[in-house]
Design an enzyme around this catalytic site. Structure first.
Site, PDB file in Angstrom:
ATOM      1  N   TYR A  82      -5.109  -0.534 -18.919  1.00 51.39           N
ATOM      2  CA  TYR A  82      -3.780   0.050 -19.074  1.00 51.39           C
ATOM      3  C   TYR A  82      -3.699   1.027 -20.239  1.00 51.39           C
ATOM      4  O   TYR A  82      -2.932   1.981 -20.184  1.00 51.39           O
ATOM      5  CB  TYR A  82      -2.719  -1.052 -19.182  1.00 51.39           C
ATOM      6  N   PRO A 138       6.170  -3.900   0.553  1.00 50.42           N
ATOM      7  CA  PRO A 138       6.929  -2.898   1.305  1.00 50.42           C
ATOM      8  C   PRO A 138       7.321  -1.732   0.370  1.00 50.42           C
ATOM      9  O   PRO A 138       8.107  -1.918  -0.560  1.00 50.42           O
ATOM     10  CB  PRO A 138       8.168  -3.675   1.777  1.00 50.42           C
ATOM     11  N   ARG A 168       0.655  10.175  11.577  1.00 50.95           N
ATOM     12  CA  ARG A 168       0.277   9.577  12.873  1.00 50.95           C
ATOM     13  C   ARG A 168       0.986  10.310  14.012  1.00 50.95           C
ATOM     14  O   ARG A 168       0.387  10.621  15.042  1.00 50.95           O
ATOM     15  CB  ARG A 168       0.642   8.095  12.874  1.00 50.95           C
ATOM     16  N   HIS A 192       9.571   2.909   5.979  1.00 51.60           N
ATOM     17  CA  HIS A 192       8.172   2.792   6.401  1.00 51.60           C
ATOM     18  C   HIS A 192       8.044   1.413   7.034  1.00 51.60           C
ATOM     19  O   HIS A 192       7.848   0.405   6.355  1.00 51.60           O
ATOM     20  CB  HIS A 192       7.221   2.929   5.212  1.00 51.60           C
ATOM     21  N   THR A 247      -6.019  -0.618   6.804  1.00 49.95           N
ATOM     22  CA  THR A 247      -5.803   0.801   7.092  1.00 49.95           C
ATOM     23  C   THR A 247      -5.707   1.484   5.737  1.00 49.95           C
ATOM     24  O   THR A 247      -4.896   1.083   4.897  1.00 49.95           O
ATOM     25  CB  THR A 247      -4.543   1.015   7.967  1.00 49.95           C
TER      26      THR A 247
HETATM   27  N1  LIG Z   1       2.471   2.545   2.294  1.00 48.02           N
HETATM   28  C1  LIG Z   1       1.584   2.566   3.276  1.00 48.02           C
HETATM   29  O1  LIG Z   1       1.709   3.357   4.203  1.00 48.02           O
HETATM   30  C2  LIG Z   1       0.413   1.614   3.197  1.00 48.02           C
HETATM   31  C3  LIG Z   1      -0.646   1.698   4.112  1.00 48.02           C
HETATM   32  C4  LIG Z   1      -1.705   0.794   3.991  1.00 48.02           C
HETATM   33  C5  LIG Z   1      -1.677  -0.193   2.983  1.00 48.02           C
HETATM   34  N2  LIG Z   1      -0.612  -0.234   2.137  1.00 48.02           N
HETATM   35  C6  LIG Z   1      -0.509  -1.250   1.062  1.00 48.02           C
HETATM   36  O2  LIG Z   1      -1.375  -0.932  -0.006  1.00 48.02           O
HETATM   37  C7  LIG Z   1      -1.636  -2.120  -0.756  1.00 48.02           C
HETATM   38  C8  LIG Z   1      -3.130  -2.237  -1.034  1.00 48.02           C
HETATM   39  O3  LIG Z   1      -3.838  -2.404   0.173  1.00 48.02           O
HETATM   40  P1  LIG Z   1      -5.447  -2.509   0.153  1.00 48.02           P
HETATM   41  O4  LIG Z   1      -5.888  -2.510   1.583  1.00 48.02           O
HETATM   42  O5  LIG Z   1      -6.036  -1.525  -0.790  1.00 48.02           O
HETATM   43  O6  LIG Z   1      -5.637  -3.992  -0.476  1.00 48.02           O
HETATM   44  P2  LIG Z   1      -6.935  -4.522  -1.235  1.00 48.02           P
HETATM   45  O7  LIG Z   1      -6.817  -6.011  -1.199  1.00 48.02           O
HETATM   46  O8  LIG Z   1      -8.174  -3.868  -0.742  1.00 48.02           O
HETATM   47  O9  LIG Z   1      -6.715  -4.026  -2.752  1.00 48.02           O
HETATM   48  C9  LIG Z   1      -5.664  -4.479  -3.563  1.00 48.02           C
HETATM   49  C10 LIG Z   1      -6.160  -4.455  -4.997  1.00 48.02           C
HETATM   50  O10 LIG Z   1      -5.045  -4.716  -5.853  1.00 48.02           O
HETATM   51  C11 LIG Z   1      -5.549  -5.465  -6.952  1.00 48.02           C
HETATM   52  N3  LIG Z   1      -4.446  -6.117  -7.646  1.00 48.02           N
HETATM   53  C12 LIG Z   1      -3.698  -7.171  -7.249  1.00 48.02           C
HETATM   54  N4  LIG Z   1      -2.760  -7.449  -8.172  1.00 48.02           N
HETATM   55  C13 LIG Z   1      -2.907  -6.538  -9.182  1.00 48.02           C
HETATM   56  C14 LIG Z   1      -2.243  -6.303 -10.413  1.00 48.02           C
HETATM   57  N5  LIG Z   1      -1.214  -7.062 -10.815  1.00 48.02           N
HETATM   58  N6  LIG Z   1      -2.659  -5.284 -11.178  1.00 48.02           N
HETATM   59  C15 LIG Z   1      -3.694  -4.507 -10.795  1.00 48.02           C
HETATM   60  N7  LIG Z   1      -4.378  -4.682  -9.627  1.00 48.02           N
HETATM   61  C16 LIG Z   1      -3.976  -5.680  -8.843  1.00 48.02           C
HETATM   62  C17 LIG Z   1      -6.543  -6.427  -6.312  1.00 48.02           C
HETATM   63  O11 LIG Z   1      -7.448  -6.955  -7.270  1.00 48.02           O
HETATM   64  C18 LIG Z   1      -7.234  -5.508  -5.307  1.00 48.02           C
HETATM   65  O12 LIG Z   1      -8.381  -4.879  -5.841  1.00 48.02           O
HETATM   66  C19 LIG Z   1      -1.046  -3.268   0.088  1.00 48.02           C
HETATM   67  O13 LIG Z   1       0.228  -3.603  -0.431  1.00 48.02           O
HETATM   68  C20 LIG Z   1      -0.910  -2.658   1.457  1.00 48.02           C
HETATM   69  O14 LIG Z   1       0.083  -3.280   2.234  1.00 48.02           O
HETATM   70  C21 LIG Z   1       0.411   0.648   2.216  1.00 48.02           C
END
Ligand SMILES: NC(=O)c1ccc[n+]([C@@H]2O[C@H](COP(=O)([O-])OP(=O)(O)OC[C@H]3O[C@@H](n4cnc5c(N)ncnc54)[C@H](O)[C@@H]3O)[C@@H](O)[C@H]2O)c1
Length: 337
Positions: A82, A138, A168, A192, A247
């Site tokens: 940080y 979300p 998409r 979303h 995704t």
């Molecule tokens: N907005 C969109 O369109 C969209 C699309 C796909 C995924 N997402 C979201 O993105 C997020 C991440 O997805 P992902 O596939 O990369 O998951 P992932 O599990 O691969 O990665 C998440 C990471 O966050 C870290 N983490 C958890 N808590 C933390 C904290 N307090 N501080 C710092 N790091 C922390 C974990 O250690 C991990 O490395 C999810 O919430 C998912 O739903 C959003």
């Protein structure tokens, strides 16, 4: 509703043109890693720092990304903590709380909100002028929650919103109509999520309103095809997760594009969300509309013209986001079990 055109703000980037743009990505998982890769290619010279609760994961991602970006002549992605967020211009949040819904589990939205609080409390004092980009889901509810925690200008907290849904849709329309995506000006708006809608009445293809384009080009896009496209947009994430458990390239690309618009102060029009003062009678709600994105954040240049059905669907979508946002605001955050 009446909307004021938000004045273009002078962001931290405009004031500090001489130094590297600093982008901090919190959450070095699949989404964070993909966003870092695409941002490194889209914004040469940016200082991109990956922060993760599991430091070793951020380090491994940064190592892999260093090898990926080397082919493009960049040396800009590193792992950090940080403290490296000091004076960041953009803070992207892609951390995933990793809580599955279920009867004996805490409310996953509450857990995500608590995770976000911890991240914001760590970053905000160090980067008081940053623009925030929230992708963690979300995303609309969490962006509204982040704005409340930060207490900054609403333009500075951006949810990635329907940027992925719109990508998409454009990919499907491009295939269907045989026109490259840059010539397709069509947006998914609202939440979303499953309540989002396609703003068909405002869609343009090659600069021509969609209905005119279809008639003049002899193309067909009837109600059944449109319904299927909407369902495909809603189901795309689920399909990806079924096949590969995640995704991430699509949203990574959207995040990079948003960061590029902020870093280059380029006034790109993107479907993202901020907390609007009012949308279809719903006050203080975070839903996506076509927004101008620049160094000051995301601004609504003009409220879109929609037909009655679209306005009703947008209102329903806004209500859904607002209900969850209010629920999170009303209850103290729970601890992860
Ligand atoms: N907005 C969109 O369109 C969209 C699309 C796909 C995924 N997402 C979201 O993105 C997020 C991440 O997805 P992902 O596939 O990369 O998951 P992932 O599990 O691969 O990665 C998440 C990471 O966050 C870290 N983490 C958890 N808590 C933390 C904290 N307090 N501080 C710092 N790091 C922390 C974990 O250690 C991990 O490395 C999810 O919430 C998912 O739903 C959003």
């Amino acid at each position: 509703m009446k909307l004021m055109h938000a004045p273009r703000r002078r962001g931290a980037l405009e004031k500090r043109k001489m130094r590297q743009v600093r982008i901090v990505i919190v959450g070095a998982g699949l989404v964070g890693g993909s966003a870092a890769l695409l941002a490194a290619v889209a914004i040469p010279g940016a200082d991109i720092i990956l922060v993760d609760a599991e430091r070793v994961r951020a380090q491994a991602q940064a190592l892999d990304l260093a090898h990926a970006t080397a082919s493009w002549g960049h040396d800009s992605v590193r792992a950090g903590d940080y403290e490296d967020a000091r004076d960041a211009d953009i803070v992207v949040i892609t951390a995933g709380a990793g809580v599955k819904p279920g009867p004996s589990r805490p409310d996953p939205v509450q857990v995500s909100a608590r995770m976000l609080d911890d991240i914001i409390d760590s970053v905000a004092p160090l980067a008081p002028e940053a623009v925030y980009v929230i992708a963690s889901n979300p995303c609309d509810v969490l962006a509204a929650h982040a704005l409340r925690r930060l207490g900054c200008a609403r333009e500075r907290v951006i949810s990635t919103g329907t940027s992925l849904d719109t990508a998409r849709l454009r990919a499907m329309l491009s295939k269907r109509l045989g026109v490259a995506t840059p010539a397709i000006d069509a947006f998914v708006v609202g939440e979303h999520g499953d309540s989002s809608l396609i703003h068909w009445s405002g869609a343009l293809v090659a600069g021509v309103p969609l209905e005119d384009y279809l008639e003049r080009s002899g193309s067909e896009l009837g109600p059944a095809s449109r319904g299927l496209m909407m369902r495909s947009v809603h189901d795309a994430g689920r399909l990806s997760r079924e096949g590969k458990s995640a995704t991430h390239y699509g949203i990574g690309s959207c995040i990079a594009r948003i960061c590029q618009a902020i870093a280059h102060n380029s006034n790109l029009v993107l479907p993202v969300a901020v907390v609007h003062a009012e949308v279809e009678g719903v006050r203080d709600v975070c839903v996506s509309l076509p927004m101008v994105v620049n160094a000051g954040g995301a601004h609504l240049p003009a409220y879109p013209t929609m037909d009655a059905d679209e306005r009703e669907a947008l209102q329903q979508s806004a209500r859904m986001v607002k209900d969850v946002t209010d629920r999170i605001a009303a209850r103290p955050a729970e601890k992860v079990a």
